[in-house]
Design an enzyme around this catalytic site. Sequence first.
Site, short mmCIF file in Angstrom:
data_model
loop_
_atom_site.label_atom_id
_atom_site.label_comp_id
_atom_site.label_asym_id
_atom_site.label_seq_id
_atom_site.Cartn_x
_atom_site.Cartn_y
_atom_site.Cartn_z
CG ASP A 180 -1.68 1.21 1.46
OD1 ASP A 180 -2.29 1.67 0.48
OD2 ASP A 180 -1.70 1.73 2.59
CG ASP A 182 -2.03 7.52 0.57
OD1 ASP A 182 -2.95 8.34 0.51
OD2 ASP A 182 -1.18 7.37 -0.34
CD GLU A 189 -3.99 7.93 4.49
OE1 GLU A 189 -4.61 7.93 3.40
OE2 GLU A 189 -3.60 6.90 5.08
CB SER A 268 -2.13 3.58 -3.91
OG SER A 268 -2.57 4.66 -3.13
CE LYS A 313 -5.08 -0.44 -1.64
NZ LYS A 313 -4.44 0.01 -0.39
CG ASP A 336 -2.35 1.92 6.64
OD1 ASP A 336 -2.89 2.85 7.27
OD2 ASP A 336 -2.36 1.86 5.40
CG ASN A 339 -8.95 0.02 0.19
OD1 ASN A 339 -9.94 -0.59 -0.22
ND2 ASN A 339 -8.18 0.75 -0.61
#
Length: 398
Positions: A180, A182, A189, A268, A313, A336, A339
């Site tokens: 990922d 962000d 972010e 992302s 993703k 993290d 998502n």
Amino acid sequence: MTDRLTLAATLTGPDRPGITAALMGAIAGLGTEVLDLEQVLVRGQVTIAVLLGSLPEDLDTLEDRLAGTCARLGYRLSIDEGVGDNPPRARRVVVSLLGRPLRATHLAEAGRVIAEHGGTIDRIRRLSRTPMTTLEFIVSGTDVDRLRPALAATAAETGFDVSVSPAGLSRQGRRLVVMDVDSTLIQDEVIELLAAHAGREAEVAAVTEAAMRGELDFAASLHHRVAALAGLPESILADVRAAVRLTPGARTLVATLRDLGFAVGVVSGGFLEVVAPLAAELGITHVHANSLEVADGVLTGRVAGPVVDRAAKAETLRRFAAAEGLPLSRTVAIGDGANDLDMLAAAGLGIAFNAKPAVRASADTALSLPHLDAVLYLLGFSREEVEDAAAARAASVG
């Protein structure tokens, strides 16, 4: 071998050059076979353990030579006569413990859980001392599925990080690592950096936080947040790209993975306009993210094309793996937020990095320390190997 007489000798003393040569030279003329030999160095004190077979009929001569050599060197000697070699170790797993600091309490709790689940610690080695201490245990007699959730729960309660993965060939060879962006590859972010230019950072940040906790549908929340960007000039994207901060250790992680010949990708829920240049700078070839719609040089407040949500993703991970000719078992995913959950579950090893509680509880492994290159320790590489690779890289550039 099971019924042959063997002799186990353990030597302990100050480290100095020539210890192994002196030890083996003392018994070289006796026709003795070396079945096993291991050495550990801790703060200048060395411990050498050797298992000998094909022993001479006169064992006293062998033991006297060992004792005499140790006496001259100032070493302590322990000798144990027995039968056979080490028994085969079945059902082996690798347990990595990380802490800053890593305390005796942490190891006591980890050892207790391993024992309760039928595991025996066969070998321990240190992989790093800074910026965190990492110890790698080779454990036999248990399996990943039983041990992983129990150790994860104990680690969360006690305050250390832990990873449990299969041992053997599954840890060797080339892999695909997908991250990922962000709050993982970078500290920021991106949508919040953009929203700051529209004067709506706090509003957007609150929605982002709820979405990452899994409290909101990601696609719907993204459309809501992007709407706040309507009217911003496209030129703002360059300012945001310049403001992005890499997570500590991110550059080292990516560079080392590339040195190893690993494939690296990023996927992302952020924006390609920021992610793609960052990936190019780091040499990351696999990239997938959302795109912002622009009309007449101004952000419209809409996403161009399908939203990269949690399902997308996971599908992207599969697509990257297929492109590299790698099975999912040889993939590593790092993220993290909520998502990332599907991607972490689909990967051979899913790593929750400074993650929300729900993500940490669901992932194979959780890292709570702010250094992204700690992922290398979970893959079995030591700090010394990482630093050597960095030095070689610098020398080749220079």
